[in-house]
Design an enzyme around this catalytic site. Structure first.
Site, PDB file in Angstrom:
ATOM      1  N   SER A 106       0.857  -1.168   0.000  1.00  0.00           N
ATOM      2  CA  SER A 106       0.000   0.000   0.000  1.00  0.00           C
ATOM      3  C   SER A 106       0.911   1.241   0.000  1.00  0.00           C
ATOM      4  O   SER A 106       2.120   1.103  -0.173  1.00  0.00           O
ATOM      5  CB  SER A 106      -0.876  -0.155   1.227  1.00  0.00           C
ATOM      6  N   LYS A 111      -2.699  10.345  -8.638  1.00  0.00           N
ATOM      7  CA  LYS A 111      -3.073   9.050  -8.036  1.00  0.00           C
ATOM      8  C   LYS A 111      -4.455   8.674  -8.548  1.00  0.00           C
ATOM      9  O   LYS A 111      -5.464   9.264  -8.140  1.00  0.00           O
ATOM     10  CB  LYS A 111      -3.079   9.164  -6.511  1.00  0.00           C
TER      11      LYS A 111
HETATM   12  S1  IVH Z   1       2.877   3.701  -7.029  1.00  0.00           S
HETATM   13  C1  IVH Z   1       3.396   0.695  -3.383  1.00  0.00           C
HETATM   14  N1  IVH Z   1       1.633   5.421  -8.500  1.00  0.00           N
HETATM   15  O1  IVH Z   1      -2.619   3.728  -5.224  1.00  0.00           O
HETATM   16  C2  IVH Z   1       3.656   1.895  -4.196  1.00  0.00           C
HETATM   17  N2  IVH Z   1       0.320   3.968  -7.151  1.00  0.00           N
HETATM   18  O2  IVH Z   1      -2.169   2.948  -2.059  1.00  0.00           O
HETATM   19  C3  IVH Z   1       3.528   1.657  -5.627  1.00  0.00           C
HETATM   20  N3  IVH Z   1      -2.093   4.249  -7.437  1.00  0.00           N
HETATM   21  O3  IVH Z   1      -3.600   0.701  -5.183  1.00  0.00           O
HETATM   22  C4  IVH Z   1       2.376   2.328  -6.167  1.00  0.00           C
HETATM   23  N4  IVH Z   1      -1.987   5.887  -8.922  1.00  0.00           N
HETATM   24  O4  IVH Z   1      -2.413   1.056  -7.436  1.00  0.00           O
HETATM   25  C5  IVH Z   1       1.497   4.428  -7.606  1.00  0.00           C
HETATM   26  N5  IVH Z   1       0.675   6.986  -9.907  1.00  0.00           N
HETATM   27  C6  IVH Z   1       0.548   6.009  -9.014  1.00  0.00           C
HETATM   28  C7  IVH Z   1      -0.725   5.542  -8.596  1.00  0.00           C
HETATM   29  C8  IVH Z   1      -0.781   4.518  -7.647  1.00  0.00           C
HETATM   30  C9  IVH Z   1      -2.790   5.087  -8.217  1.00  0.00           C
HETATM   31  C10 IVH Z   1      -2.683   3.252  -6.525  1.00  0.00           C
HETATM   32  C11 IVH Z   1      -1.992   1.942  -6.448  1.00  0.00           C
HETATM   33  C12 IVH Z   1      -2.395   1.405  -5.109  1.00  0.00           C
HETATM   34  C13 IVH Z   1      -2.660   2.646  -4.329  1.00  0.00           C
HETATM   35  C14 IVH Z   1      -1.594   2.803  -3.288  1.00  0.00           C
END
Ligand code: IVH
Length: 677
Positions: A81, A115
């Site tokens: 997460s 995000k």
């Molecule tokens: S990086 C563990 N980049 O947010 C870190 N995550 O709580 C690697 N998410 O369900 C994730 N946009 O799928 C990353 N630009 C982004 C993102 C992203 C959405 C989601 C991800 C995960 C949640 C993390």
């Protein structure tokens, strides 16, 4: 055993094996093209020796085989997460922590990305081919949803290898999401067909991903954006920025809005700017993700059991406002579902004036303890659809009224009943005018029969006066019928008759869609129009015949069968035909990706072509799953040679490579639309 029998059985075993590999294990060993060839061979043999056909032959139940359940699988690398922050102070603290851990004092370079509020997914490519897709699940174990993920048009099934060395084993992580537009379209369709609407695009994307029948998934245009690397063999990237660039070179969609920030100050500024313009994107974002750009530093910092130490999410605050809920309107959907809608005192929220908000169902009202007259807090789900979040009992004056479930339908006063899952109320009257009005609106919609001028007001009049009791009645309307309606002048009556006449020219796919059969969207409607030679054949098709069509699953097949064998669907096609609706069937499709002449072939282009530029042709071929290379090798399947082809032509000839000239190319590429022109 006769030789033939043995041959047939061997073929069946082979086909089943590959079908299981493909459909159940999502791990095909042969191409679709080769699979189709095996299949056709079996079909030919069975046609020749019909006594050999057995019930369990794969020809008797054509793939795709929907799954009965999803297989769970452990993630190679856990999907962690991400830590949330809600203020600039917390972002500063994150930066200080990063510097402490890396023992640095100089500014750190970060990558800041939106995000996306969707469903996390892990997609595996083996030697450049999409092999598996796993949901996040609990972060350690996910579910294999490969069949569904393959329906995402923007996601390459095969990586481009022109500009980059392909990693032999690659795990791409990203977000599956639905655009606002698609979310709205799905909810409108669901509302119209009496199904539960999704609360927001995230639920909708996650729910779609978990459907067992891929034919329904492919109706909903899921989208994907990659955001990180899960695992890679044979890929060297120094920074997160480079990872995303490599994905792009492979043809994997990445978010173009990622910004490199040389310091935390720029990160903060970027986050604040995006908070302001969060509504400018066509999909939901709920914050920004901030990542240390350098991969070696990421590795050095590592992760806790829950989240990486090198990334943080900056969460936006959700816009909410308070207003008064004045009344409840009960809306009757296409399938007779009654949906309560809150009528509100108009209020500004996230760029629009909101007057109505969805309440989903009566259980939802009960759960939230909402009364008529209450002060309520509303927000926009998916940034577009207003929803009532909660009531404020402390503001009550005592004049509020409990909201009761209706016992009769507001449109026809028939009894209402809870549906099977006990949540939704449905009118029991098959001929309910309310449900019919919703179906008529859908029938006339732009994607359906495109009857201009048939809006809600006119529908009300036509149905309430009894002039229109089914779709066919529309085509029997006369100038006199219309002229006598309130607010209808001679000119509008005349125009409307003309619009109705125009709609008779609609082709079968539009008509099928317009009928509003549950689960049948634009794509399925087109497939049906391509797979039957007449509408009569289509409406008389058995469940097996429907299910045998590529891309059509059992839920959809049953729904179509039920529609034509009960209620208002029974004689509809006959009626429309008599009324003069043309319903021309479509030509069968050219072979889809994986089974096209050019798919999975390696092709080189040379010389000047008259019908395309190089770029156009390359795009066209790649869309068919062709690998377009710049130089000839012994692995080249075809050389496409235009005018003035030079050394490449010679080399191809010396290697006995098949040469395709422009005429043949056109023949091979021709699509249905082009044939019709
Ligand atoms: S990086 C563990 N980049 O947010 C870190 N995550 O709580 C690697 N998410 O369900 C994730 N946009 O799928 C990353 N630009 C982004 C993102 C992203 C959405 C989601 C991800 C995960 C949640 C993390």
């Amino acid at each position: 055993m006769s030789e033939i029998k043995q041959k047939i059985e061997e073929l069946r075993d082979k086909i089943w094996y590959h079908s299981r590999k493909y459909h159940l294990e999502s791990n095909p060993e042969i191409s679709d093209f080769e699979y189709d060839k095996l299949f056709e061979k079996l079909q030919d043999l069975e046609e020749k020796y019909p006594e050999q056909i057995t019930e369990d032959s794969p020809t008797q139940r054509v793939a795709p085989i929907p799954l009965s359940e999803f297989t769970r699988q452990e993630h190679k690398v856990p999907m962690l997460s991400i830590e949330n922050t809600y203020s600039t102070e917390e972002l500063q603290e994150f930066d200080e922590r990063v510097k402490r851990l890396l023992k640095k004092t100089e500014p750190i370079e970060y990558l800041v990305e939106p995000k996306i509020d969707g469903a996390a997914i892990s997609i595996w490519y083996e030697n450049g081919k999409l092999s598996q897709a796993l949901t996040r699940g609990d972060g350690r174990w996910g579910e294999l949803v490969t069949q569904n993920v393959r329906t995402i048009q923007s996601l390459p099934l095969k990586l481009l290898s022109d500009q980059a060395q392909i990693s032999s084993l690659l795990e791409v992580r990203g977000e599956i999401y639905l655009s606002h537009k698609e979310f709205q379209r799905i909810n409108e369709m669901r509302c119209a067909s009496g199904e539960a609407t999704f609360a927001n695009p995230r639920n909708s994307a996650a729910g779609t991903l978990k459907l067992l029948d891929p034919s329904i998934v492919s109706e909903r245009k899921l989208d994907f954006l990659a955001h990180s690397l899960g695992y890679a063999e044979g890929l060297s990237a120094q920074t997160q920025e480079e990872v995303l660039k490599t994905f792009s070179k492979y043809g994997i969609p990445v978010n173009p809005n990622g910004i490199k920030a040389p310091s935390i100050e720029v990160v903060i500024k970027t986050c604040q700017e995006w908070e302001e313009k969060r509504n400018s994107l066509p999909y939901d974002i709920d914050g920004m993700v901030v990542k240390v750009n350098r991969m070696d530093w990421q590795a050095q910092m590592g992760s806790t059991s829950r989240a990486p130490r090198w990334a943080v999410a900056y969460k936006f605050t959700q816009e909410e406002v308070m207003t008064r809920l004045r009344e409840i309107h009960v809306q009757v959907g296409k399938g007779g579902t009654l949906t309560p809608v809150a009528i509100l005192d108009p209020v500004h929220l996230a760029g629009t004036v909101v007057k109505r908000a969805s309440l989903h169902n009566y259980d939802d009202i009960k759960r939230k303890g909402i009364y008529q007259g209450d002060w309520v807090t509303i927000t926009k789900a998916g940034e577009i659809i207003p929803q009532v979040l909660r009531a404020h009992p402390e503001k009550r004056t005592g004049e509020e009224i409990a909201i009761l479930e209706p016992t009769t339908c507001p449109a026809c006063h028939s009894e209402v009943k809870k549906d099977d899952n006990g949540v939704y109320l449905r009118c029991t009257n098959q001929e309910c005018a309310g449900g019919f009005k919703a179906r008529l609106k859908f029938f006339a919609s732009r994607q359906g029969m495109e009857i201009q001028g048939l809006g809600e007001k006119l529908i009300e009049q036509l149905v309430d006066t009894g002039l229109v009791t089914d779709f066919v009645d529309l085509y029997k309307l006369t100038f006199d019928d219309l002229e006598n309606l309130e607010r209808m002048g001679k000119k509008s009556a005349h125009n409307f008759i003309e619009n109705i006449k125009q709609s008779k020219k609609k082709s079968a796919d539009k008509v099928i869609f317009a009928l509003g059969i549950r689960h049948v969207g634009r794509r399925a409607a087109t497939i049906f129009a391509q797979n039957f030679s007449t509408m009569e054949d289509f409406c008389q098709a058995s469940i097996d015949e429907l299910e045998d069509i590529d891309e059509i699953g059992p839920v959809m097949a049953l729904s179509v069968f039920d529609f034509f064998h009960s209620g208002p669907g029974m004689n509809i096609i006959e009626g429309l035909k008599e009324a003069g609706v043309e319903m021309e069937m479509l030509l069968p499709t050219t072979r889809e990706e994986g089974s096209h002449f050019f798919s999975e072939k390696s092709v080189v282009l040379t010389g000047t072509l008259t019908h395309f530029t190089r770029e156009e042709l390359k795009e066209k071929l790649e869309a068919l799953g062709t690998e377009v290379k710049s130089s000839i090798s012994k692995n080249t399947d075809y050389l496409i040679a235009g005018e003035k082809a030079g050394s490449k032509l010679k080399k191809a000839q010396s290697l006995s490579i098949t040469i395709i000239e422009e005429d043949e190319l056109l023949q091979r590429l021709v699509t249905k639309e082009e044939k019709q022109d």
